[in-house]
Design an enzyme around this catalytic site. Structure first.
Site, PDB file in Angstrom:
ATOM      1  N   GLU A  83      16.920 -25.231   0.102  1.00 35.26           N
ATOM      2  CA  GLU A  83      17.403 -25.039  -1.279  1.00 35.26           C
ATOM      3  C   GLU A  83      18.929 -25.016  -1.258  1.00 35.26           C
ATOM      4  O   GLU A  83      19.366 -25.121  -2.300  1.00 35.26           O
ATOM      5  CB  GLU A  83      16.977 -23.666  -1.540  1.00 35.26           C
ATOM      6  CG  GLU A  83      15.394 -23.349  -1.850  1.00 35.26           C
ATOM      7  CD  GLU A  83      14.931 -23.880  -3.260  1.00 35.26           C
ATOM      8  OE1 GLU A  83      16.033 -24.153  -4.187  1.00 35.26           O
ATOM      9  OE2 GLU A  83      13.928 -24.013  -3.531  1.00 35.26           O
ATOM     10  N   SER A 334     -26.100  25.104   6.149  1.00 38.98           N
ATOM     11  CA  SER A 334     -26.364  25.537   7.665  1.00 38.98           C
ATOM     12  C   SER A 334     -25.215  25.318   8.524  1.00 38.98           C
ATOM     13  O   SER A 334     -25.365  25.607   9.692  1.00 38.98           O
ATOM     14  CB  SER A 334     -27.586  25.220   8.269  1.00 38.98           C
ATOM     15  OG  SER A 334     -28.679  25.875   7.478  1.00 38.98           O
TER      16      SER A 334
END
Length: 669
Positions: A83, A334
């Protein structure tokens, strides 16, 4: 004469040049830059840094924060070479590239190459100023020059990596690599790097999932221009979704601290994923609306390793998957019975081999029944807990006092909720608790009665929890629970676990631990409607054992008994501990048993011993120190004890009728 004119012309030219330069400097200096600090996605990360979830920013965009060190250096080198090969030397605008672009445009009658530097592309991305045609070039050049004056090259490159578009709502290299290759950008192949370099030039036209031919051609052009070997590797044909593991944990952390952009947790990403898959599978064959929650913790460190709040966060089957059922108040059924027995063992009310009556009993107007409607008569506390009988723990709760049970729950780190004054029904689930509360409670039992506070934040400050029970009582309960047979086909042994079912089959529970980890499982409907036929042993327990199998291949052994543990059969227990008769016909003295000295909470000076004085009660007396008998058959109400050095000690006295009294003292250094 001619020489003089030349000097004048030179001076004028220099002055004009200087003036133009100054004007240009002023023009660049006056540039109003777009914001360079962009909002990034809030991230939730696992203990090893793995991304668990990323929250989108404005317009639903995924823009993960990135640092240059996070990116594969080879990708960066390829990007610059393709680039902007003079990126390191130009001042924001590459005049050579610009002249080349102008010449190509004049020759071809159209733009062939834009001549944009990476800095100019950053300017375009920051201002969202279109594709960079000549109409916007001048503005991009001005912003590029200004950026180069105020930022260094690494900062400019990082801005590009943060904002580059990769198709759809995906921005930035961190998001791009995860979307197209399902991995972070730290290690990329040349082919992957080439595609990611080509995509930002035309992010929609080159999307591999929509136009794979264009994506493939663009990638190959990058490889060819960089003189890299061609590849036959295909381009990805679908965009991967961003991770969304532990969504309830992420929602909770973000809601509690919305300004933090990265939340580091103690979660194990692999385990979290495996248990979310397990949760989804186990509800598949359940009635509509049934969900599940699973919580895994290391009870030695307090770290939560996995937290599954529902079977389907997206709520695809009416199960309210958005509700975090690890934090929802439910009836524990329980699952509180182990705590009741531990408290009773710790206070000298009972022992695992104490005989307890299991027969129809009315506690005032409260007359509990066993789950199967049957009664076993005389039974040891050990077997009563293993069979999850209801009469013995209610009788123990009456002897302890419901308020003491509630205080113990709070001491464990839980936040119990009960309407009005707590009654005996608390023993069988008449209290609101969360899955997190129960896992915290069992973590304390697993750690010898004093476990760490559970936490999911990696750096959470940990205020210590108070001791719940003594080491011997905690070990005794774990020893009892580890002898409960596992579910059929579980293939796992060595777990101390307990199941529970709330009233009306609304909640099914299973909580268990080994020597290192504790796991809790809840199943039911988040809206609280019953699931007919569901109970903890049949529904939640198999999930608990499978979760342990997903956690690790072998169990960590439970610890050996502490030295102070009394391990004898019923016949060799001190007489008051052989049978629990607090409610079943024992004749009590009218004079209540108390410890007259020392008073509870006293701080005593260290010395050779302590004289304990008792008042009332029916002789003979038994004295226990930290849960272990130290004197039995006493016919007087005074005894000398040798305490275990500095620290806290619990002194309990039991008389012949089963009355008990307890004080806690501290011996100073």
């Amino acid at each position: 004469m001619t020489g003089g004119r030349s000097l004048i012309a030179l001076a004028v030219a220099l002055a004009l040049t200087a003036g133009l330069r100054d004007a240009w400097d002023d023009w660049v200096a006056a540039t109003v830059l777009p914001p360079v600090l962009a909002e990034t996605s809030v991230e939730v990360r696992a203990r090893d840094g793995t991304l668990l979830r990323a929250y989108p920013v404005e317009d639903g965009r995924q823009r993960l924060a990135v640092a240059l060190a996070d990116v594969d250096p080879t990708f960066v080198q390829m990007l610059i070479a393709y680039e902007d090969k003079r990126f390191a030397s130009h001042n924001g605008v590459d005049l050579m590239a610009l002249v080349r672009a102008v010449g190509q445009a004049a020759w071809n009658g159209d733009v062939v190459s834009g001549g944009s530097t990476l800095t100019m592309q950053v300017a375009r991305l920051l201002e969202n100023s279109g594709t960079g045609r000549w109409a916007g070039k001048l503005r991009q050049m001005r912003v590029a020059w200004a950026l180069e004056r105020r930022l260094d090259k690494d900062q400019i490159l990082t801005l590009y990596l943060q904002h580059a578009p990769y198709g759809g709502a995906v921005e930035g290299i961190q998001s791009g690599t995860r979307a197209w290759f399902a991995k972070p950008p730290k290690r990329l192949t040349p082919a992957e790097s080439a595609l990611l370099i080509a995509l930002p030039q035309a992010p929609e036209g080159r999307r591999p999932d929509r136009n794979p031919a264009a994506a493939l051609a663009a990638r190959d052009r990058v490889l060819a221009r960089l003189d890299l070997p061609a590849t036959h590797a295909p381009v990805p044909l679908r965009m991967s979704d961003m991770p969304r593991l532990a969504p309830h944990v992420g929602d909770h952390l973000v809601a509690r601290d919305p300004l933090t952009v990265r939340h580091d947790t103690t979660l194990n990403a692999r385990l979290q994923s495996a248990l979310e898959a397990l949760a989804a599978r186990v509800v598949r064959d359940q009635p509509r609306g049934v969900s599940t929650a699973i919580l895994v913790a290391d009870h030695q460190t307090g770290e939560i390793l996995a937290s599954v709040g529902s079977a389907d966060y997206a709520d695809g089957d009416g199960a309210q998957g958005f509700v975090d059922m690890t934090r929802a108040l439910r009836s524990p059924g329980s699952t509180l019975k182990p705590l009741i027995y531990a408290l009773a063992f710790d206070r000298g009310l009972a022992h695992p081999e104490t005989i307890m009556p299991d027969r129809p009993t009315a506690f005032g107007t409260y007359a509990p029944q066993n789950f199967d409607g049957m009664f076993r008569g005389d039974i040891t506390a050990r077997h009563a807990l293993q069979l999850s009988l209801n009469i013995p723990p209610v009788a123990l709760t009456e002897a302890l006092g419901p308020a003491r049970l509630m205080a113990a729950l709070r001491r464990s780190g839980a936040t119990p909720v009960v309407q009005g004054q707590p009654g005996l029904a608390v023993a069988l689930g008449g209290v609101g608790l969360t899955l997190g509360d129960l896992v915290q409670l069992y973590a304390a039992l697993a750690e010898g009665g004093a476990g760490p506070r559970l936490h999911v934040e990696a750096e959470a400050p940990q205020a210590p929890l108070a001791r719940l029970v003594g080491r011997a009582a905690a070990w005794q309960v774990g020893d009892i629970l580890s002898d409960i047979p596992p579910p059929a086909g579980a293939g796992v042994t060595g777990l101390a676990y307990k199941t529970g079912t709330s009233y009306g089959h609304r909640d099914a529970w299973a909580i268990g631990y080994d020597g290192r980890h504790v796991i809790g499982v809840w199943m039911g409907r988040p809206d609280g409607t019953p699931v007919p036929g569901a109970f903890g042993g049949g529904l939640a327990a198999p999930v608990l054992f499978e979760a342990f199998g997903r956690l690790k291949s072998a169990r960590d052994p439970l610890p050996p008994p502490p030295p102070e543990t009394l391990i004898v059969p019923t016949a060799r227990l001190p007489q008051p501990l052989q049978r629990f008769d607090a409610r079943f016909g024992a004749v009590r003295s009218a004079d209540t048993l108390t410890v007259a000295f020392p008073p509870s909470g006293a701080v005593l000076a260290g010395g050779d011993g302590l004289t304990v004085k008792m008042r009332g009660g029916q002789l003979p007396l038994t004295v226990l120190l930290n849960g272990a008998p130290v004197a039995a058959g006493l016919r007087q109400r005074e005894v000398a004890l040798a305490l275990d050095g500095a620290g806290f000690s619990r002194i309990s006295v039991v008389d012949a009728a089963g009355q008990s009294a307890t004080v806690e003292v501290e011996v100073a250094n």
